[in-house]
Design a protein around this motif. Sequence first.
Motif, PDB file in Angstrom:
ATOM      1  N   ASP A 265       0.812  -1.221   0.000  1.00 54.79           N
ATOM      2  CA  ASP A 265       0.000   0.000   0.000  1.00 54.79           C
ATOM      3  C   ASP A 265       0.849   1.276   0.000  1.00 54.79           C
ATOM      4  OD1 ASP A 265      -2.029   1.838   0.247  1.00 54.79           O
ATOM      5  OD2 ASP A 265      -3.032   0.882   1.935  1.00 54.79           O
TER       6      ASP A 265
ATOM      7  N   GLU B 207      -5.280  -4.385   4.892  1.00 56.86           N
ATOM      8  CA  GLU B 207      -5.222  -3.746   3.562  1.00 56.86           C
ATOM      9  C   GLU B 207      -5.205  -4.805   2.455  1.00 56.86           C
ATOM     10  OE1 GLU B 207      -5.796  -0.650   3.637  1.00 56.86           O
ATOM     11  OE2 GLU B 207      -4.967   0.126   5.506  1.00 56.86           O
TER      12      GLU B 207
ATOM     13  N   HIS C 131     -12.783   2.779   4.618  1.00 60.38           N
ATOM     14  CA  HIS C 131     -11.974   3.760   5.343  1.00 60.38           C
ATOM     15  C   HIS C 131     -12.766   4.927   5.925  1.00 60.38           C
ATOM     16  CE1 HIS C 131      -8.539   1.464   4.123  1.00 60.38           C
ATOM     17  NE2 HIS C 131      -7.684   2.328   4.646  1.00 60.38           N
TER      18      HIS C 131
ATOM     19  N   HIS D 134      -4.981   1.228  12.995  1.00 60.37           N
ATOM     20  CA  HIS D 134      -5.614   1.467  11.698  1.00 60.37           C
ATOM     21  C   HIS D 134      -6.129   0.150  11.118  1.00 60.37           C
ATOM     22  CE1 HIS D 134      -6.461   3.389   7.887  1.00 60.37           C
ATOM     23  NE2 HIS D 134      -5.703   2.504   7.253  1.00 60.37           N
TER      24      HIS D 134
ATOM     25  N   VAL E 194      -9.856  -0.595  10.000  1.00 59.69           N
ATOM     26  CA  VAL E 194     -10.173  -0.931   8.608  1.00 59.69           C
ATOM     27  C   VAL E 194     -10.976  -2.231   8.562  1.00 59.69           C
ATOM     28  CG1 VAL E 194      -9.196  -1.686   6.393  1.00 59.69           C
ATOM     29  CG2 VAL E 194      -8.262   0.323   7.564  1.00 59.69           C
TER      30      VAL E 194
HETATM   31 ZN   LIG Z   1      -5.635   2.038   5.215  1.00 51.30          ZN
END
Ligand SMILES: [Zn+2]
Length: 445
Positions: free
Chosen positions: A248, A296, A345, A362, A366
Amino acid sequence: MGSGKSTAARAVGLAAVDSDDLVERSAGKSIPEIFREDGEAAFRRYEEEAIALALGGGAVTSSKVRGALGDTLTIWLDVDVDTCWERVRGSDRPLAQDEVEFRRLYEERRKLYAEVADVVAHDVHDVVLAAAGVLVERGALARLGTLVPGEGPAALVSDPHVAGIHGMDAQLALGPRLAEQHELPPGEEAKTLAALDRLWQELRLDRGGTIVALGGGCTTDAAGFAAATYLRGVPWVPVPTSLVAQVDAAIGGKTAIDLPQGKNLVGAFHWPVRTVIDPALLETLPEAQRREGTAEVVKTGLLAGEPLWELPDDELVRRCAAFKAAVCLRDPRDEGERKILNLGHTFAHALEAAAGYEGLTHGRAVALGLLAALRLSGRDIGQVEEILRPTPVRVDRERAWQALLRDKKSAGGEIRLVLLGDDGPRWDVPVPPDDVRRELDRLIA
Ligand SMILES: [Zn+2]
Ligand SMILES: NC(=O)c1ccc[n+]([C@@H]2O[C@H](COP(=O)([O-])OP(=O)(O)OC[C@H]3O[C@@H](n4cnc5c(N)ncnc54)[C@H](O)[C@@H]3O)[C@@H](O)[C@H]2O)c1
């Protein structure tokens, strides 16, 4: 012929200019007609004139064309002869009428292709990565000195923790090109004005030098922003070491630092001259960091419509990096399609804000956000639950809702989200606020 060049060109957002079409246009007749009436030599002459973005399989038999390719990125899409033949048999292409002859040509041309190719690709994902300047290869770190484009000096910027594990290998690999070394503070501390100020003042490179960023997404974001701004911009090469960074953060050319008012509020688009991804570096990544990246990866797999999370590391990283690279090549400035990368998100950011950016990672945010996005898309959440095991967070509901509205306030009070449709992801889909609020509440304990 039949390797899938046009498909690959479309994947990176190029209009696939087929040299055959150009030839037909300039000759004013079809390729079978040119062959029949003027012969193959005439066809090659037309081709030399017409050659543009996509090369017909035979174009490199001309030395003029080979010369013209000199400093253009040339990707050889190397697909086995059986696959190519299956795709072209029965067509009216003059050189695809006879299987024995087709196979002979295939063998004969391979040598030329190998000679002109800068990169050998085996599928559309390889082509995308090559077009984006991304190399995914186990052991690539050891070849870093030859992978940093040019011959100028390199400034190595890393996070202190990663420097302790992989720094020595990077130094050895850079060899005599290593001119200076800098450390950023660990984690988000790297993405502060204070850290950037120090780095700007320490850097000695001139414009002929390259910044090499070794570390997770915080390091690549901050060092990339230094590269975007120092001397009005110097080339940079991220060497991402975390899963988040490999799939990412180090892909797509966004660089940034944070402000007290919010994350990533100051930054620049600054596409790296090359991205060097060595999946072997993930072997030293702590389990908790691995989970951050997996969120992710699952997001990417949902967008791609394939369970990419089930793949072994090297292939998982290659496919996720290629997916993001393709989207970013098609929308480098985040003006449309790139928004799909924000699947889940809107909810994640609202929960993180409500948690005051503490006690909620995070990745976990997510994972929860993906549940909400899937439910609003009318999709099954079984896979996400099984792989990411998201558990509701204890935050203030009203605070989360207000954060979401702040993030998403739009004309007419509508909330627009990324959702998964039957034919792939859609962005800017208006969703009734009541539905959004209901799904947000379900994520909160
Ligand atoms: Zn992210
Ligand atoms: N630019 C973008 O498009 C983009 C996209 C996604 C995320 N990001 C940014 O990325 C950042 C998060 O990245 P991150 O999760 O990699 O954080 P990070 O850079 O803080 O790395 C996480 C931790 O893992 C350690 N680590 C990294 N690689 C390791 C390895 N190989 N072995 C052992 N330890 C290792 C680091 O030292 C750190 O402690 C956020 O700031 C986010 O905003 C940017």
